[in-house]
Design a protein around this motif. Structure first.
Motif, mmCIF file in Angstrom:
data_model
loop_
_atom_site.group_PDB
_atom_site.id
_atom_site.type_symbol
_atom_site.label_atom_id
_atom_site.label_comp_id
_atom_site.label_asym_id
_atom_site.label_seq_id
_atom_site.Cartn_x
_atom_site.Cartn_y
_atom_site.Cartn_z
ATOM 1 N N LYS A 104 85.811 5.524 86.215
ATOM 2 C CA LYS A 104 84.440 5.925 85.920
ATOM 3 C C LYS A 104 84.303 5.932 84.400
ATOM 4 N N LEU A 106 83.173 6.198 80.481
ATOM 5 C CA LEU A 106 82.359 7.065 79.636
ATOM 6 C C LEU A 106 81.372 6.204 78.867
ATOM 7 N N VAL A 128 79.771 1.059 77.281
ATOM 8 C CA VAL A 128 80.837 1.906 77.809
ATOM 9 C C VAL A 128 82.047 1.888 76.878
ATOM 10 N N ASP A 129 82.787 2.962 76.893
ATOM 11 C CA ASP A 129 83.996 3.099 76.089
ATOM 12 C C ASP A 129 85.167 2.509 76.879
ATOM 13 N N ALA A 201 87.999 9.282 73.253
ATOM 14 C CA ALA A 201 86.961 10.022 73.977
ATOM 15 C C ALA A 201 87.428 10.467 75.363
ATOM 16 N N TYR A 202 88.224 9.642 76.037
ATOM 17 C CA TYR A 202 88.697 10.010 77.376
ATOM 18 C C TYR A 202 89.678 11.174 77.300
ATOM 19 N N ALA A 205 87.491 14.237 76.586
ATOM 20 C CA ALA A 205 86.745 14.699 77.756
ATOM 21 C C ALA A 205 87.664 15.397 78.756
ATOM 22 N N ARG A 206 88.871 14.881 78.918
ATOM 23 C CA ARG A 206 89.796 15.460 79.903
ATOM 24 C C ARG A 206 90.289 16.840 79.468
#
Length: 299
Positions: A104, A106, A128-129, A201-202, A205-206
């Motif tokens: 999914k 980001l 998208v990243d 970024a992932y 976010a996590r």
């Protein structure tokens, strides 16, 4: 005598299982492919460790490598802008496995100069990243995609690939649990990191980490003077102490920014490539090294 000859032939390397020839776009997906494929695959990475896939230009030797492969493993999400052109040049007719197909994604961050986030850059990855591997839960999906793809290309090895994927996913789960517990122990107002470009970024976010960077997701982008000045003000205002350069990025801009903001560069993070350094020669090592480096500086 006939029995001896028959036994010798059975043991001959010529009769050994031929390995599935696999080309991977860059070092991180190559490492996951080796973990899943084990002894049944022969993986070649186009972009080497410590090299930048953003600025990679395929050479004639790369065209030959892909032409000889049966499987091409790529990240996807627009990360390899040169992928389609290379496949056409090589006349590649094999299977392409998109590791991040079920991730999914980001959305690209929208930078607001009034909030001090205008980094003054463009990017070439669409909306998208692509840096999904910085969340181990996404690498679980990478492993599944590769196990499924290898099983289709080499049906006799299907059970083997799925068993190896399960074992690797267990390691990823342990790594994720360790990172979540370790980073949650850091106060939220200290979970702020300045690095060279927007690759994390992932991870942010996590584990609820705020990342800032003078460049966008593409290391080939130019950061504007206005954007750098805004970021310096932001770093001072928010008292950011975790500042890192990346293993495959030019650190001069970050050095300038850290001097003008009055903060010290704390070390190295590994973003878009593995490294010749043993600390990050595999994905599992890369991720652990990054988290430990941030923990040391945040605390």
């Amino acid at each position: 005598m006939r029995r001896w000859i028959a036994a010798a032939l059975l043991m001959s390397p010529l009769l050994a299982q031929a390995k599935l020839p696999v080309v991977a776009s860059f070092s991180i997906v190559a490492d996951v492919a080796r973990e899943v494929g084990g002894d049944r695959v022969d993986v070649v990475s186009l972009v080497a460790p410590d090299q930048d896939a953003h600025v990679f230009q395929p050479a004639p030797a790369d065209v030959k490598k892909l032409a000889a492969a049966k499987v091409f493993v790529v990240n996807g999400l627009g990360f390899e802008g040169w992928m389609t052109r290379l496949s056409k040049s090589a006349g590649f007719k094999g299977m392409t496995i998109t590791a991040a197909a079920k991730v999914k994604p980001l959305a690209m961050a929208e930078h607001d100069e009034h909030e001090g986030h205008d980094h003054g850059h463009d990017h070439d990855h669409g909306k998208v990243d692509p840096h999904a591997w910085h969340n181990p839960q996404n690498v679980v999906l990478y492993a599944d995609a590769m196990a499924d793809g290898f099983a289709k290309a080499d049906p006799d090895g299907a059970a083997y690939y799925r068993q190896r994927a399960q074992a690797y996913k267990a390691k990823l789960g342990e790594l994720d649990a360790w990172a979540a517990k370790s980073l949650a122990a850091v106060p939220a107002d200290r979970r702020k990191v300045l690095t060279s470009h927007d690759a994390f970024a992932y991870l942010g976010a996590r584990y609820k980490i705020r990342f800032m960077a003078p460049q966008g997701v593409n290391t080939d982008a130019e950061a504007s003077a206005k954007g750098v000045a805004a970021l310096i003000r932001q770093v001072k205002k928010e008292k950011v102490t975790a500042v890192f350069f990346e293993n495959m990025a030019d650190r001069r801009l970050l050095d300038q920014l850290s001097r003008e903001a009055g903060v010290k560069v704390g070390g190295k993070l590994y973003s878009d490539a593995l490294s010749a350094d043993p600390a990050a020669s595999s994905y599992l090592q890369l991720f652990r090294s990054n988290v430990n480096a941030m923990l040391a500086t945040m605390k």
